[in-house]
Design a protein around this motif. Structure first.
Motif, PDB file in Angstrom:
ATOM      1  N   SER A  71      -7.794  10.494 -37.309  1.00  0.00           N
ATOM      2  CA  SER A  71      -6.453  10.691 -36.758  1.00  0.00           C
ATOM      3  C   SER A  71      -6.518  11.598 -35.525  1.00  0.00           C
ATOM      4  CB  SER A  71      -5.557  11.311 -37.837  1.00  0.00           C
ATOM      5  OG  SER A  71      -4.649  12.222 -37.268  1.00  0.00           O
ATOM      6  N   VAL A  72      -5.998  11.108 -34.397  1.00  0.00           N
ATOM      7  CA  VAL A  72      -6.062  11.881 -33.160  1.00  0.00           C
ATOM      8  C   VAL A  72      -5.290  13.201 -33.259  1.00  0.00           C
ATOM      9  CG1 VAL A  72      -5.441  11.897 -30.714  1.00  0.00           C
ATOM     10  CG2 VAL A  72      -6.550   9.901 -31.694  1.00  0.00           C
ATOM     11  N   PRO A  73      -4.052  13.212 -33.780  1.00  0.00           N
ATOM     12  CA  PRO A  73      -3.346  14.496 -33.874  1.00  0.00           C
ATOM     13  C   PRO A  73      -4.092  15.516 -34.726  1.00  0.00           C
ATOM     14  CG  PRO A  73      -1.846  12.683 -34.317  1.00  0.00           C
ATOM     15  CD  PRO A  73      -3.204  12.094 -34.201  1.00  0.00           C
ATOM     16  N   LEU A  74      -4.653  15.069 -35.841  1.00  0.00           N
ATOM     17  CA  LEU A  74      -5.384  15.997 -36.713  1.00  0.00           C
ATOM     18  C   LEU A  74      -6.625  16.530 -36.002  1.00  0.00           C
ATOM     19  CD1 LEU A  74      -5.326  17.253 -39.453  1.00  0.00           C
ATOM     20  CD2 LEU A  74      -6.565  15.296 -40.373  1.00  0.00           C
ATOM     21  N   LEU A  75      -7.335  15.649 -35.293  1.00  0.00           N
ATOM     22  CA  LEU A  75      -8.506  16.079 -34.525  1.00  0.00           C
ATOM     23  C   LEU A  75      -8.115  17.144 -33.515  1.00  0.00           C
ATOM     24  CD1 LEU A  75     -11.416  15.764 -33.288  1.00  0.00           C
ATOM     25  CD2 LEU A  75     -10.420  14.041 -31.816  1.00  0.00           C
ATOM     26  N   MET A  76      -7.009  16.900 -32.791  1.00  0.00           N
ATOM     27  CA  MET A  76      -6.585  17.839 -31.752  1.00  0.00           C
ATOM     28  C   MET A  76      -6.250  19.199 -32.341  1.00  0.00           C
ATOM     29  SD  MET A  76      -7.011  16.424 -29.096  1.00  0.00           S
ATOM     30  CE  MET A  76      -6.472  15.582 -27.688  1.00  0.00           C
ATOM     31  N   GLY A  77      -5.528  19.198 -33.466  1.00  0.00           N
ATOM     32  CA  GLY A  77      -5.225  20.457 -34.136  1.00  0.00           C
ATOM     33  C   GLY A  77      -6.511  21.159 -34.559  1.00  0.00           C
ATOM     34  N   GLY A  78      -7.453  20.366 -35.106  1.00  0.00           N
ATOM     35  CA  GLY A  78      -8.727  20.921 -35.547  1.00  0.00           C
ATOM     36  C   GLY A  78      -9.513  21.520 -34.391  1.00  0.00           C
TER      37      GLY A  78
END
Lengths: 240, 126
Positions: free
Chosen positions: A155-162
Motif C-alpha cells: 500500500s502506497v499510503p502505508l509505505l509513505m507513512g512508514g
C-alpha cells in the motif's frame, strides 16, 4: 446561485490544476512554519504539508481519490527525478573507489537488515502480507521505494507513512547511539543516517557537516539501488 | 533555460530507456532505478554534457520532498483499512529502525579504516 456554485466546484475538481495548487500552497506553508519553529528533526516539512492537505480535503469534503488524480500529474516528475539521482551518485564515485572494501562488507548486510528487522517484527505481531510488503522498503528513499512497492504490491499510503517514521526514528537513533558506541567519525554517522534514514537522515547529516552529508547521500543511493535490485527478487523467491 | 530543457530531455529519455529495458527484459526493478544506473554509467563514460544534466537534476532533487508529498496524504485516509495492525506497524518501524541503526553503526565501526588526518581535523569541531 447554489446550482452554479456546485457547477463551479465540479469544474474545479475536474482540472488537475486545483490539486497542484493545493499541493504547492501546503508545501510552501509547511516550509514557512517549519522554518519558524527551528526545523526540528521530528517534524519534516513533508509531514506538516501532508497534514495541511489532508485537513483541507476533509474541510472542503473533497474525496482523496479526486485529489490524487490531480496530484498524479505532479508525481509524474518523480520518474525523471529518480534518474536525476544518478548525478550526485556519479559525483561521489571517488568515495566508493577509496572505500570500496568497507562499503562492500557493511552496506549490503546493513541495508538488508534494515528491511529484515522490521519484517520479522511485523510478521511476529501478525501483520498481513500487504502490510509486510508496504514495510519492506521502509529505509529506501521515496522515489525508489515507490518503484519497489509496484513490484511487491503493498500500500502506497502505508509505505509513505512508514518512510516518514523511519526517517525520523533513524535520525533520533543515530544521535542517541553515537556517544555510547564511541563513534565520532562523521563518515560513519553519515552512512548510518543515509542507509537507515534515507532523505530525512541525509538532511540531518548535512546539518552535522559536509562530510557526513556526502556519506549520507552515498549511503542513501547505494541502499536504494541495493534494495531495488534485491528485494523484488527475494520477494519472488520467497513466494510472497 | 535551454540547458535545463536539454537536461530534462536527457532525464526523461533515460527514464524511457529504463522503462523499455524493464518491459523488454521483464526486470523486477523500476524504470527510474534502471534509468539512474544508466545515467551514472553514461556520466562515467563522459558522454553527455554534465552541466546540462546537472542543471535539470538539481532543481528536481531539491523538489523531491514536494513531489512525494501527495503520496503521504493518503496515509491519513487508510486508518480503517489496516485496523488491528497498527501496533505491528508501529513496533516494526520503531524497533526495526533502532535495531538497524545499531547494526549499521557496529558494522561500520568494525570495517571503516581510520580517517585520513585532513578529515580528522574537520571532524574535531562538530
Amino acid at each position: 446561485m447554489s446550482a452554479s456554485l456546485i457547477e463551479l466546484r465540479e469544474a474545479l475538481l475536474v482540472t488537475p490544476l486545483s490539486a497542484i495548487a493545493l499541493t504547492l500552497a501546503a508545501y510552501l506553508a509547511a516550509l514557512w512554519v517549519v522554518e519558524r519553529i527551528g526545523r526540528p528533526s521530528w517534524c519534516p516539512a513533508v509531514l506538516l504539508a501532508a497534514l495541511l492537505v489532508a485537513a483541507s480535503l476533509w474541510g472542503l469534503s473533497i474525496d482523496v481519490a479526486d485529489y490524487q488524480r490531480g496530484s498524479d500529474w505532479l508525481m509524474l516528475l518523480l520518474g525523471p527525478a529518480t534518474v536525476a539521482l544518478g548525478v550526485p551518485l556519479y559525483q561521489q564515485l571517488h568515495h566508493i573507489r577509496a572505500l570500496w572494501k568497507p562499503l562492500a562488507l557493511s552496506l549490503p548486510p546493513a541495508a538488508a537488515l534494515a528491511s529484515c528487522y522490521s519484517l520479522a517484527l511485523a510478521w511476529a505481531l501478525g501483520a498481513s502480507p500487504e502490510v509486510l510488503a508496504s514495510l519492506a522498503p521502509k529505509s529506501v528513499t521515496a522515489p525508489i521505494a515507490l518503484g519497489i512497492i509496484d513490484e511487491l504490491g503493498g500500500s502506497v499510503p502505508l509505505l509513505m507513512g512508514g518512510l516518514l517514521i523511519t526517517g525520523v526514528m533513524a535520525t533520533l537513533a543515530v544521535s542517541l547511539l553515537a556517544a555510547p558506541l564511541g563513534i565520532r567519525d562523521h563518515r560513519i554517522l553519515g552512512f548510518a543516517l543515509g542507509i537507515n534514514g534515507h532523505a530525512i537522515g541525509t538532511v540531518r547529516a548535512f546539518e552535522m557537516s559536509a562530510t557526513a552529508g556526502a556519506f549520507a547521500s552515498l549511503g542513501m543511493s547505494l541502499t536504494g539501488i541495493f534494495t531495488a535490485l534485491c528485494l523484488p527478487l527475494a520477494w519472488r523467491l520467497l513466494g510472497l | 533555460m535551454i540547458a535545463l530543457l536539454r537536461g530534462f530531455l536527457w532525464l526523461t529519455g533515460f527514464w524511457l530507456l529504463g522503462e523499455t529495458l524493464v518491459v523488454l527484459l521483464g526486470l523486477p526493478v523500476s524504470a527510474g532505478v534502471v534509468g539512474m544506473l544508466l545515467m551514472t554509467a553514461m556520466l562515467m563514460l563522459r558522454v553527455g554534457r554534465l552541466e546540462d544534466i546537472a542543471a535539470a537534476s538539481q532543481p528536481l532533487i531539491g523538489l523531491l520532498a514536494m513531489l512525494i508529498m501527495p503520496g503521504v496524504v493518503g496515509v491519513f485516509f487508510v486508518a480503517d483499512d489496516f485496523a488491528g495492525q497498527w501496533l505491528a506497524v508501529a513496533v516494526a518501524l520503531v524497533g526495526g529502525t533502532l535495531a538497524s541503526v545499531l547494526t549499521t553503526l557496529l558494522l561500520m565501526r568494525r570495517f571503516m579504516p581510520p580517517e585520513p588526518s585532513a578529515a580528522a581535523t574537520e571532524e574535531a569541531s562538530p
